[in-house]
Design a protein around this motif. Structure first.
Motif, PDB file in Angstrom:
ATOM      1  N   VAL A 104       5.974  18.074   9.981  1.00 52.57           N
ATOM      2  CA  VAL A 104       5.431  19.273  10.630  1.00 52.57           C
ATOM      3  C   VAL A 104       4.618  18.889  11.852  1.00 52.57           C
ATOM      4  N   GLY A 105       4.853  19.615  12.963  1.00 49.92           N
ATOM      5  CA  GLY A 105       4.026  19.508  14.155  1.00 49.92           C
ATOM      6  C   GLY A 105       3.341  20.840  14.395  1.00 49.92           C
ATOM      7  N   THR A 106       2.665  20.959  15.533  1.00 48.19           N
ATOM      8  CA  THR A 106       1.938  22.196  15.824  1.00 48.19           C
ATOM      9  C   THR A 106       2.871  23.393  15.934  1.00 48.19           C
ATOM     10  N   ASN A 107       3.957  23.233  16.696  1.00 45.77           N
ATOM     11  CA  ASN A 107       4.886  24.354  16.888  1.00 45.77           C
ATOM     12  C   ASN A 107       6.326  23.954  16.577  1.00 45.77           C
ATOM     13  N   TRP A 108       6.497  22.972  15.702  1.00 41.75           N
ATOM     14  CA  TRP A 108       7.827  22.528  15.296  1.00 41.75           C
ATOM     15  C   TRP A 108       7.750  21.941  13.898  1.00 41.75           C
ATOM     16  N   ALA A 109       8.901  21.822  13.286  1.00 45.15           N
ATOM     17  CA  ALA A 109       8.983  21.182  11.973  1.00 45.15           C
ATOM     18  C   ALA A 109      10.400  20.668  11.779  1.00 45.15           C
ATOM     19  N   ILE A 110      10.541  19.701  10.883  1.00 48.31           N
ATOM     20  CA  ILE A 110      11.853  19.157  10.556  1.00 48.31           C
ATOM     21  C   ILE A 110      12.214  19.558   9.135  1.00 48.31           C
ATOM     22  N   VAL A 111      13.422  20.042   8.988  1.00 49.68           N
ATOM     23  CA  VAL A 111      13.924  20.450   7.677  1.00 49.68           C
ATOM     24  C   VAL A 111      15.105  19.557   7.310  1.00 49.68           C
ATOM     25  N   GLN A 112      15.052  19.001   6.108  1.00 51.72           N
ATOM     26  CA  GLN A 112      16.203  18.264   5.587  1.00 51.72           C
ATOM     27  C   GLN A 112      16.912  19.137   4.565  1.00 51.72           C
ATOM     28  N   THR A 113      18.233  19.112   4.596  1.00 56.53           N
ATOM     29  CA  THR A 113      18.994  19.950   3.683  1.00 56.53           C
ATOM     30  C   THR A 113      19.159  19.264   2.339  1.00 56.53           C
ATOM     31  N   LEU A 114      19.544  20.064   1.353  1.00 58.20           N
ATOM     32  CA  LEU A 114      19.761  19.537   0.011  1.00 58.20           C
ATOM     33  C   LEU A 114      20.942  18.575  -0.013  1.00 58.20           C
ATOM     34  N   SER A 115      21.756  18.586   1.019  1.00 56.63           N
ATOM     35  CA  SER A 115      22.870  17.635   1.099  1.00 56.63           C
ATOM     36  C   SER A 115      22.372  16.206   1.218  1.00 56.63           C
ATOM     37  N   ASN A 116      21.141  16.056   1.738  1.00 52.98           N
ATOM     38  CA  ASN A 116      20.544  14.732   1.829  1.00 52.98           C
ATOM     39  C   ASN A 116      20.151  14.263   0.425  1.00 52.98           C
ATOM     40  N   GLU A 117      20.589  13.083   0.045  1.00 54.27           N
ATOM     41  CA  GLU A 117      20.384  12.597  -1.317  1.00 54.27           C
ATOM     42  C   GLU A 117      18.930  12.271  -1.627  1.00 54.27           C
ATOM     43  N   ASN A 118      18.053  12.310  -0.619  1.00 55.18           N
ATOM     44  CA  ASN A 118      16.639  12.046  -0.855  1.00 55.18           C
ATOM     45  C   ASN A 118      15.896  13.265  -1.393  1.00 55.18           C
ATOM     46  N   ILE A 119      16.562  14.398  -1.414  1.00 57.71           N
ATOM     47  CA  ILE A 119      15.937  15.640  -1.865  1.00 57.71           C
ATOM     48  C   ILE A 119      16.586  16.081  -3.167  1.00 57.71           C
ATOM     49  N   ALA A 120      15.769  16.597  -4.078  1.00 59.11           N
ATOM     50  CA  ALA A 120      16.282  17.087  -5.356  1.00 59.11           C
ATOM     51  C   ALA A 120      15.553  18.378  -5.722  1.00 59.11           C
ATOM     52  N   VAL A 121      16.203  19.197  -6.512  1.00 58.22           N
ATOM     53  CA  VAL A 121      15.598  20.455  -6.949  1.00 58.22           C
ATOM     54  C   VAL A 121      16.072  20.757  -8.365  1.00 58.22           C
ATOM     55  N   ALA A 122      15.198  21.341  -9.150  1.00 58.71           N
ATOM     56  CA  ALA A 122      15.566  21.742 -10.509  1.00 58.71           C
ATOM     57  C   ALA A 122      16.347  23.040 -10.449  1.00 58.71           C
ATOM     58  N   GLY A 123      17.439  23.100 -11.215  1.00 57.26           N
ATOM     59  CA  GLY A 123      18.267  24.300 -11.217  1.00 57.26           C
ATOM     60  C   GLY A 123      18.814  24.607 -12.591  1.00 57.26           C
ATOM     61  N   TYR A 124      19.454  25.768 -12.699  1.00 61.07           N
ATOM     62  CA  TYR A 124      20.048  26.160 -13.978  1.00 61.07           C
ATOM     63  C   TYR A 124      21.261  27.041 -13.744  1.00 61.07           C
ATOM     64  N   VAL A 125      22.058  27.192 -14.798  1.00 63.19           N
ATOM     65  CA  VAL A 125      23.239  28.040 -14.748  1.00 63.19           C
ATOM     66  C   VAL A 125      22.814  29.488 -14.987  1.00 63.19           C
ATOM     67  N   GLU A 126      23.150  30.366 -14.071  1.00 65.77           N
ATOM     68  CA  GLU A 126      22.734  31.763 -14.171  1.00 65.77           C
ATOM     69  C   GLU A 126      23.237  32.406 -15.454  1.00 65.77           C
ATOM     70  N   ARG A 127      24.432  32.059 -15.862  1.00 68.65           N
ATOM     71  CA  ARG A 127      25.039  32.661 -17.059  1.00 68.65           C
ATOM     72  C   ARG A 127      24.300  32.287 -18.329  1.00 68.65           C
ATOM     73  N   ASN A 128      23.732  31.097 -18.346  1.00 70.43           N
ATOM     74  CA  ASN A 128      23.060  30.615 -19.550  1.00 70.43           C
ATOM     75  C   ASN A 128      21.925  29.694 -19.127  1.00 70.43           C
ATOM     76  N   SER A 129      20.696  30.180 -19.168  1.00 71.40           N
ATOM     77  CA  SER A 129      19.549  29.415 -18.680  1.00 71.40           C
ATOM     78  C   SER A 129      19.281  28.167 -19.512  1.00 71.40           C
TER      79      SER A 129
END
Length: 283
Positions: A164-189
């Motif tokens: 993050v900068g004053t008037n800018w920021a960098i976003v990495q997508t989930l396609s990047n293997e350095n990022i992870a997120v917890a998820g679940y199947v909508e049909r069956n939590s």
């Protein structure tokens, strides 16, 4: 010599034509055609026919030459009108596409939870060789953006703020293997797991959710959402749809290969998700 002969022939033909015209006019006032009139007509008719056709061709040629400039200018004007219409059609399609995209984003904000606010950002560049490495947005710390905040579109999850900068920021997508997120199947939590970036054999950017049990009933067609575990990503953000399931008996796990809802190569605007109460998120 040949020129003189042709000149004499032209004079004779003209004289005979004049005589023929006089005789025709005379015959028009007379009830009978004389032998001389008829003979003259027999001789001069072919010649007069040739002269008539020649005269018509000359008129048509000069008519074309006189009209050519006007026709050329008219064609130029019509081409300009056609080019304008094509530009208007392209602009109309772009405006319609943008309107649909903005309407979709507005609907997304209105239907989202009240625990978060969303800051719209424009993408102004990439931070590496491609979107896979991350991209730069035109909002920063002055807008309340911080590291690890979540980036989304109306279609679903994009990734995470990594700088993050004053008037800018960098976003990495989930396609990047350095990022992870917890998820679940909508049909069956019951089917919870960790989502990371994944490349298939064709080097296509996908996601993969690892569910640490072979008992999971995850299947092709299941919709994957963020679970909210870890208190970074809000719960219920759409991630993608399962297109393949792999059993890893050695790791006693199942993998769901996910096709993302968001095409990162077509991104133009995104939202940064900001919790209204900072204590809800660990940075």
């Amino acid at each position: 010599m040949r020129f003189v002969d042709k000149h004499k022939l032209s004079i004779i033909t003209a004289c005979l034509s004049l005589v023929f015209i006089v005789l025709i006019n005379y015959s028009a006032n007379s009830e009978r055609v004389t032998f001389v009139e008829d003979g003259t007509a027999v001789i001069l008719n072919p010649v007069q026919g040739i002269l008539y056709k020649l005269n018509v061709n000359i008129k048509e040629t000069f008519g074309f030459l006189f009209n050519y400039k006007r026709v050329k200018e008219e064609n130029k004007r019509l081409k300009e009108i056609n080019n304008k219409l094509q530009r208007f059609e392209i602009e109309n399609k772009l405006l319609k596409k943008e309107n649909n995209r903005l309407r979709k984003m507005l609907n997304f904000i209105q239907s989202s939870t009240e625990d978060y606010k969303y800051i719209g950002c424009d993408i102004i560049g990439i931070s590496g060789n491609s979107f896979f490495d991350g991209f730069i947005i035109n909002r920063g710390s002055k807008d309340g953006i911080k590291k690890r905040m979540v980036a989304v579109t109306a279609d679903g999850l994009v990734g995470q703020v990594t700088a993050v900068g004053t008037n800018w920021a960098i976003v990495q997508t989930l396609s990047n293997e350095n990022i992870a997120v917890a998820g679940y199947v909508e049909r069956n939590s019951f089917n919870n797991g960790i989502i990371k970036g994944y490349k298939d054999d064709d080097n296509k950017l996908l996601y993969r959710i690892e569910i640490p049990t072979l008992e999971s009933d995850i299947k092709v067609g299941d919709v994957i959402l963020t679970s909210g575990i870890g208190r970074i990503y809000p719960k219920g953000i759409k991630v993608g749809k399962v297109i393949n399931v792999i059993d890893d008996k050695g790791q006693i796990s199942k993998y769901g290969i996910i096709k993302p809802y968001v095409d990162i190569n077509r991104l133009e605007e995104i939202f940064i998700v900001i919790p209204k109460e900072e204590r809800n998120v660990k940075y």
